[in-house]
Scaffold this active site. Structure first.
Site, PDB file in Angstrom:
ATOM      1  CD  GLN A 155      -3.098  -0.797   2.207  1.00 41.59           C
ATOM      2  OE1 GLN A 155      -3.184  -1.730   2.993  1.00 41.59           O
ATOM      3  NE2 GLN A 155      -3.798   0.302   2.329  1.00 41.59           N
ATOM      4  CB  SER A 178       2.897  -4.878   3.785  1.00 33.45           C
ATOM      5  OG  SER A 178       1.694  -4.961   4.517  1.00 33.45           O
ATOM      6  CG  LEU A 179      -0.949  -5.930  -1.083  1.00 29.71           C
ATOM      7  CD1 LEU A 179      -2.103  -6.890  -0.959  1.00 29.71           C
ATOM      8  CD2 LEU A 179      -1.309  -4.661  -1.788  1.00 29.71           C
ATOM      9  NE  ARG A 238      -2.450  -8.676   4.722  1.00 33.03           N
ATOM     10  CZ  ARG A 238      -1.737  -7.582   4.469  1.00 33.03           C
ATOM     11  NH1 ARG A 238      -2.187  -6.693   3.585  1.00 33.03           N
ATOM     12  NH2 ARG A 238      -0.605  -7.356   5.103  1.00 33.03           N
ATOM     13  CG  HIS A 252       2.476  -4.319   9.257  1.00 34.12           C
ATOM     14  ND1 HIS A 252       2.381  -5.665   8.986  1.00 34.12           N
ATOM     15  CD2 HIS A 252       2.249  -3.681   8.085  1.00 34.12           C
ATOM     16  CE1 HIS A 252       2.125  -5.835   7.699  1.00 34.12           C
ATOM     17  NE2 HIS A 252       2.030  -4.658   7.132  1.00 34.12           N
ATOM     18  CD  GLN A 258       2.393  -9.453   5.854  1.00 31.04           C
ATOM     19  OE1 GLN A 258       1.195  -9.251   5.911  1.00 31.04           O
ATOM     20  NE2 GLN A 258       3.066  -9.491   4.713  1.00 31.04           N
TER      21      GLN A 258
END
Length: 305
Positions: free
Chosen positions: A10, A91-92, A116, A198, A247
């Protein structure tokens, strides 16, 4: 020369991303259509036409970026691009890497990240969480500044030397920002994000994600994927599942991921997605690594050369 591919998360999204490939690459159009069908709404029109505010919504941003990343991979392969030795995503982007590796089907992956994104958005009411970027301090100093505040705040993205993103409750993040400035940070600023990602505030989202992951098949990757939580490669599909859950409320160890790719022999990395956010981080991590981006047809042709 060994190749690695990295996939952005993102923040990399932009209206129009991937659109330049549509006229020249039927595989990209097929992948876009597949995403629309899998999700049951017109994701692609938001990707190509906006509005930017809609594209920035977490539950839209995540499937959009995954779709573009996989479509660009299709375009790379269709042009005879060499196969990488290792993959990673920020991340993503880790889900994009897993889809490219064969560990997740594209349909499962795009549906998962849509869920998610919704889980992450719903975990903390808007305004109660925050994230901030801190520049110019060592990771340990930033962690100490977070530990000295009241409330939940911790490092969330360990992106590069001197570049850390912190995440947590809005008041605690504000305190930590001031503490980082007092500790000598070159810059410490709040980010325009929709949630405190996170960190431990994402734990409810992680539990919901665990149930969603249990419902999909995960296979052994055909190309090794370096995971955010520990910069390691999972030994089996169950370990992949566990790392994806962890994660969500753990820091992204991006600096360690890039160094782990280097240790696996990658000396050239390709950023497979819109923009070049990761390219900038990689240069800060290890200037010896060659870096290319493939977000436009011209950039892809240059990378193939």
């Amino acid at each position: 020369m060994s190749l690695g591919f990295v996939f952005p998360g993102q923040g990399a999204q932009a209206v129009g991303m991937g659109g330049e490939f549509l006229d020249s690459d039927p595989a990209v159009r097929r992948r876009f259509d597949e995403a629309n069908e899998a999700l049951g709404f017109d994701l692609v029109s938001v990707m190509l036409e906006g509005p930017a505010e809609r594209l920035a919504e977490t539950e839209v941003t995540q499937p959009a970026l995954l779709t573009v990343g996989v479509a660009l991979w299709d375009a790379w392969c269709g042009r005879g691009g060499p196969r990488p030795a290792v993959l990673a995503g920020h991340s993503l982007g880790e889900y994009t890497a897993l889809a490219v590796s064969g560990a997740l089907s594209f349909v499962d992956a795009v549906r998962l990240v849509h869920q998610r994104g919704r889980f992450m958005q719903e975990a903390v009411p808007v305004g109660e969480g925050a994230m901030a970027a801190v520049l110019g301090l060592e990771d340990e100093t930033v962690a100490d500044c977070c530990a000295g505040t009241e409330g939940v705040v911790a490092p969330a993205n360990l992106n590069a030397p001197g570049q850390v993103v912190i995440s947590g409750a809005a008041s605690a993040v504000g305190q930590a920002v001031e503490a980082c400035k007092e500790a000598g940070a070159r810059r410490a600023v709040l980010l325009n994000v929709s949630g405190p990602f996170h960190c431990e505030l994402m734990r409810p989202a992680a539990e919901r994600l665990r149930a969603a992951l249990d419902a999909v098949e995960i296979r052994q990757p055909e190309i090794p994927v370096v995971h955010n939580v520990d910069a390691g490669v999972a030994a089996n599909p169950e370990e992949i599942r566990r790392k994806l859950v962890d994660q969500l409320d753990s820091p992204v160890r991006w600096r360690e991921c890039v160094l782990a790719m280097r240790e696996r022999g990658a000396d050239r990395l390709v950023e497979c997605g819109p923009g070049n956010v990761l390219a900038g981080l990689v240069r800060r991590i290890d200037r010896a690594l060659e870096m290319a981006s493939v977000g436009t047809p011209a950039a892809m042709e240059a990378a193939l050369q």
